[in-house]
Design a protein around this motif. Sequence first.
Motif, short mmCIF file in Angstrom:
data_model
loop_
_atom_site.label_atom_id
_atom_site.label_comp_id
_atom_site.label_asym_id
_atom_site.label_seq_id
_atom_site.Cartn_x
_atom_site.Cartn_y
_atom_site.Cartn_z
N UNK A 142 0.64 -1.15 0.10
CA UNK A 142 -0.05 0.01 -0.03
C UNK A 142 0.84 1.27 -0.03
N UNK A 143 1.89 1.33 0.81
CA UNK A 143 2.80 2.38 0.95
C UNK A 143 3.73 2.78 -0.55
N UNK A 144 4.08 1.62 -1.01
CA UNK A 144 4.91 2.00 -2.32
C UNK A 144 3.68 2.37 -3.49
N UNK A 145 2.70 1.65 -3.42
CA UNK A 145 1.52 2.02 -4.46
C UNK A 145 1.22 3.43 -4.18
N UNK A 146 1.11 4.13 -3.07
CA UNK A 146 1.06 5.53 -2.87
C UNK A 146 2.03 6.11 -3.37
N UNK A 147 3.00 5.70 -3.03
CA UNK A 147 4.46 6.57 -3.53
C UNK A 147 4.55 6.71 -5.08
N UNK A 148 3.87 5.57 -5.65
CA UNK A 148 4.19 5.60 -7.23
C UNK A 148 3.03 6.52 -7.60
N UNK A 149 1.71 6.32 -6.90
CA UNK A 149 0.72 6.99 -7.60
C UNK A 149 1.13 8.43 -7.56
N UNK A 150 1.44 9.12 -6.44
CA UNK A 150 1.81 10.36 -6.31
C UNK A 150 3.14 11.07 -7.02
N UNK A 151 3.94 10.09 -7.15
CA UNK A 151 5.01 10.60 -8.07
C UNK A 151 5.15 10.47 -9.60
N UNK A 152 4.07 9.63 -10.02
CA UNK A 152 3.80 9.53 -11.46
C UNK A 152 4.78 8.43 -11.95
N UNK A 153 5.25 7.43 -10.97
CA UNK A 153 6.13 6.35 -11.47
C UNK A 153 5.33 5.26 -11.60
N UNK A 154 6.02 4.06 -12.33
CA UNK A 154 5.30 2.85 -12.50
C UNK A 154 5.96 1.81 -11.99
N UNK A 155 7.08 1.75 -11.24
CA UNK A 155 7.74 0.89 -10.73
C UNK A 155 8.56 1.39 -9.37
N UNK A 156 8.57 0.32 -8.54
CA UNK A 156 9.19 0.49 -7.17
C UNK A 156 10.12 -0.74 -6.81
N UNK A 157 11.09 -0.38 -6.23
CA UNK A 157 11.93 -1.29 -5.55
C UNK A 157 12.10 -1.27 -4.12
N UNK A 158 11.91 -2.19 -3.27
CA UNK A 158 11.95 -2.28 -1.95
C UNK A 158 13.32 -3.10 -1.53
N UNK A 159 14.40 -2.44 -0.91
CA UNK A 159 15.40 -3.18 -0.40
C UNK A 159 14.96 -3.38 1.17
N UNK A 160 15.18 -4.58 1.42
CA UNK A 160 15.04 -4.97 2.94
C UNK A 160 16.04 -5.69 3.68
N UNK A 161 16.40 -5.05 4.76
CA UNK A 161 17.58 -5.89 5.40
C UNK A 161 16.91 -6.56 6.69
N UNK A 162 17.35 -8.05 6.97
CA UNK A 162 16.55 -8.71 8.02
C UNK A 162 18.04 -9.00 8.85
N UNK A 163 17.59 -9.78 9.78
CA UNK A 163 18.56 -10.03 10.85
C UNK A 163 19.94 -10.33 10.23
#
Length: 230
Positions: A142-163
Motif C-alpha cells: 500500500x505504501x509503495x503504491x501510494x508513492x508511485x501514484x503520487x510521484x507518477x512512476x510505474x515501478x518501485x524497488x524495496x530493499x529489505x535488511x533482515x537479521x
Amino acid sequence: MVITAEQREERRGYIGASEVASICGIGPWGNPAEIYAMKVLGASKKETAAMRNGNEYEPFLIDYGTEQVSQHMERGVFELDTNPEFSQKAIEGKQAPITAHLDGLITLEGSKQRVVLEAKTTRFLEDYGKPWSDEIPAHILCQVTAQMGLSGTRRAFVVVMGREVNINMYDIAFDPELWKLIQAKCADFWWNQVAPQVQPKGEICLELLERIDRHSEDNGMELFGSKAEE
C-alpha cells in the motif's frame, strides 16, 4: 527518515503514504482510529528501537539498493534524489490530501526512467517472498503504491535488511486499481472522519485485501500524548 517535531505537526494536515494501510484497516502498526487520533487529537507514535535501527541503516540501504537496481535494470544511474516529496491536494468530498516522502527516486540512464526506492529493516524477513519478486507485506505494498501514484512512476524497488544483515530486493509494478481503492478509502476517511471530527471504527477494507491477496497480521503501534486516550 528522521521526522522533526515541526514535521510531525505539519503531518497532521495530510495522510502520509506509510499511513494508508492503517486507514484501510490492514496496517500492522495502527488502525483508522489511531490515525484519527494523530490527525485530530495530536497523538504521536512512540519511537521504538526498530525505528531508530531503520533510520541508522537507511543511507547504507539506499546506496546498496541503488547499485542493485542499476545492475538489475542493466542501466547506469543518471540521478539519485533522496527524500523527495510528492503530494496531492485535498478536494472536498472527493480527494484526500496525501503526501509521500520517498527514501529514494532513481533516474536511470538512457530512457531517463524513474523508479521509487524504499528501504526497510525487519525482524521478520520470512514475511517477504522470493527475492526480486513482488511478494511483500500488504502494508508496504500500500505504501509503495501510494508513492508511485503520487510521484507518477510505474515501478518501485524495496530493499529489505533482515537479521544478520541479510538483504533482499523486491520489484513492484504499479497497480492503478489498487491505487484507486486506496484513494477512495483515504477520501472517505478524511472527509467523513477527520474533517468533521467523527472517530472511525477500526474496520478492514475487504475489497482492498482481495486486490492485494496477501497481508500481515502482526500489530505493534503505540500512541502517547495527553489526548491519545480520549
